[in-house]
Design a protein around this motif. Structure first.
Motif, PDB file in Angstrom:
ATOM      1  N   VAL A   1      32.555 -65.933  -5.593  1.00  0.00           N
ATOM      2  CA  VAL A   1      31.566 -65.616  -6.627  1.00  0.00           C
ATOM      3  C   VAL A   1      32.186 -65.395  -8.008  1.00  0.00           C
ATOM      4  CG1 VAL A   1      29.718 -64.792  -5.128  1.00  0.00           C
ATOM      5  CG2 VAL A   1      31.521 -63.219  -5.817  1.00  0.00           C
ATOM      6  N   GLN A   2      33.293 -66.104  -8.305  1.00  0.00           N
ATOM      7  CA  GLN A   2      33.807 -66.102  -9.673  1.00  0.00           C
ATOM      8  C   GLN A   2      32.738 -66.759 -10.541  1.00  0.00           C
ATOM      9  OE1 GLN A   2      36.652 -64.639 -10.479  1.00  0.00           O
ATOM     10  NE2 GLN A   2      37.069 -64.184  -8.339  1.00  0.00           N
ATOM     11  N   SER A   3      32.662 -66.385 -11.811  1.00  0.00           N
ATOM     12  CA  SER A   3      31.561 -66.886 -12.643  1.00  0.00           C
ATOM     13  C   SER A   3      31.554 -68.409 -12.741  1.00  0.00           C
ATOM     14  CB  SER A   3      31.573 -66.239 -14.022  1.00  0.00           C
ATOM     15  OG  SER A   3      32.744 -66.601 -14.705  1.00  0.00           O
ATOM     16  N   ASP A   4      32.740 -69.048 -12.792  1.00  0.00           N
ATOM     17  CA  ASP A   4      32.740 -70.513 -12.887  1.00  0.00           C
ATOM     18  C   ASP A   4      32.237 -71.144 -11.590  1.00  0.00           C
ATOM     19  OD1 ASP A   4      35.110 -69.576 -11.670  1.00  0.00           O
ATOM     20  OD2 ASP A   4      36.168 -71.439 -12.101  1.00  0.00           O
ATOM     21  N   GLU A   5      32.545 -70.505 -10.446  1.00  0.00           N
ATOM     22  CA  GLU A   5      32.046 -71.008  -9.167  1.00  0.00           C
ATOM     23  C   GLU A   5      30.532 -70.855  -9.095  1.00  0.00           C
ATOM     24  OE1 GLU A   5      35.913 -70.072  -6.371  1.00  0.00           O
ATOM     25  OE2 GLU A   5      34.625 -68.421  -6.975  1.00  0.00           O
ATOM     26  N   VAL A   6      30.029 -69.692  -9.492  1.00  0.00           N
ATOM     27  CA  VAL A   6      28.585 -69.452  -9.493  1.00  0.00           C
ATOM     28  C   VAL A   6      27.903 -70.478 -10.401  1.00  0.00           C
ATOM     29  CG1 VAL A   6      26.767 -67.841 -10.203  1.00  0.00           C
ATOM     30  CG2 VAL A   6      28.725 -67.015  -8.886  1.00  0.00           C
ATOM     31  N   GLN A   7      28.469 -70.724 -11.579  1.00  0.00           N
ATOM     32  CA  GLN A   7      27.890 -71.706 -12.505  1.00  0.00           C
ATOM     33  C   GLN A   7      27.842 -73.093 -11.869  1.00  0.00           C
ATOM     34  OE1 GLN A   7      26.205 -71.054 -15.280  1.00  0.00           O
ATOM     35  NE2 GLN A   7      26.639 -68.948 -14.694  1.00  0.00           N
ATOM     36  N   SER A   8      28.888 -73.459 -11.106  1.00  0.00           N
ATOM     37  CA  SER A   8      28.892 -74.790 -10.486  1.00  0.00           C
ATOM     38  C   SER A   8      27.799 -74.894  -9.420  1.00  0.00           C
ATOM     39  CB  SER A   8      30.273 -75.126  -9.903  1.00  0.00           C
ATOM     40  OG  SER A   8      30.536 -74.371  -8.739  1.00  0.00           O
ATOM     41  N   TYR A   9      27.515 -73.796  -8.699  1.00  0.00           N
ATOM     42  CA  TYR A   9      26.437 -73.820  -7.697  1.00  0.00           C
ATOM     43  C   TYR A   9      25.082 -73.947  -8.385  1.00  0.00           C
ATOM     44  CZ  TYR A   9      30.234 -71.792  -4.927  1.00  0.00           C
ATOM     45  OH  TYR A   9      31.435 -71.543  -4.332  1.00  0.00           O
ATOM     46  N   LEU A  10      24.913 -73.219  -9.494  1.00  0.00           N
ATOM     47  CA  LEU A  10      23.654 -73.284 -10.236  1.00  0.00           C
ATOM     48  C   LEU A  10      23.478 -74.683 -10.835  1.00  0.00           C
ATOM     49  CD1 LEU A  10      23.713 -69.768 -11.951  1.00  0.00           C
ATOM     50  CD2 LEU A  10      22.462 -70.446  -9.888  1.00  0.00           C
ATOM     51  N   ALA A  11      24.600 -75.297 -11.260  1.00  0.00           N
ATOM     52  CA  ALA A  11      24.542 -76.648 -11.820  1.00  0.00           C
ATOM     53  C   ALA A  11      24.113 -77.666 -10.752  1.00  0.00           C
ATOM     54  CB  ALA A  11      25.902 -77.037 -12.407  1.00  0.00           C
TER      55      ALA A  11
END
Length: 132
Positions: free
Chosen positions: A91-101
């Motif tokens: 749940v690092q912010s870049d990982e979360v962003q990639s899931y949302l993307a």
């Protein structure tokens, strides 16, 4: 207009212990109709039968991971816009962003709290329908 109430959830989780805890959290505590699958391939076979309103996906699974499973589901007729939620320890912010993307409506960190999981899912469901 209030969103339709969430009833049917498809969950894809390869770890039997996590699947069991999530089943209890979502069925017994949350009152949802849950179809739990141990792999992306199994989910693709079961999806027409359970017709989920929301999909919960583990990110890291053997053979077909959560993002690949979501892409396959999105390609099926009638499932392009079904809200999906990733459950992951990453749940690092870049990982979360990639899931949302990828089109996820939300990300729930593991380990999750079984007592609040149903509420977290409902909150994501309501937000997904407030936007749409």
């Amino acid at each position: 207009m209030t969103p339709e109430s969430l009833q049917r959830i498809l969950m894809v989780e390869d770890e039997p212990d996590i699947r069991t805890v999530a089943e209890l959290a979502l069925e017994a505590i949350g009152g949802f109709e849950l179809t739990a699958c141990e792999s992306g391939q199994h989910a693709l076979k079961k999806i027409e039968e359970c017709r989920p309103q929301l999909i919960v996906l583990d990110v890291m699974m053997p053979c077909m991971d959560g993002p690949a499973t979501l892409r396959a589901i999105r390609a099926m007729p009638g499932y392009a816009t079904v809200p999906a939620v990733f459950m992951t320890a990453k749940v690092q912010s870049d990982e979360v962003q990639s899931y949302l993307a990828l089109g996820a409506a939300g990300v729930i960190p593991k380990p999750f709290d079984p007592l609040t999981l149903a509420d977290q899912i409902r909150e994501i469901w309501n937000e997904a329908h407030a936007i749409g």
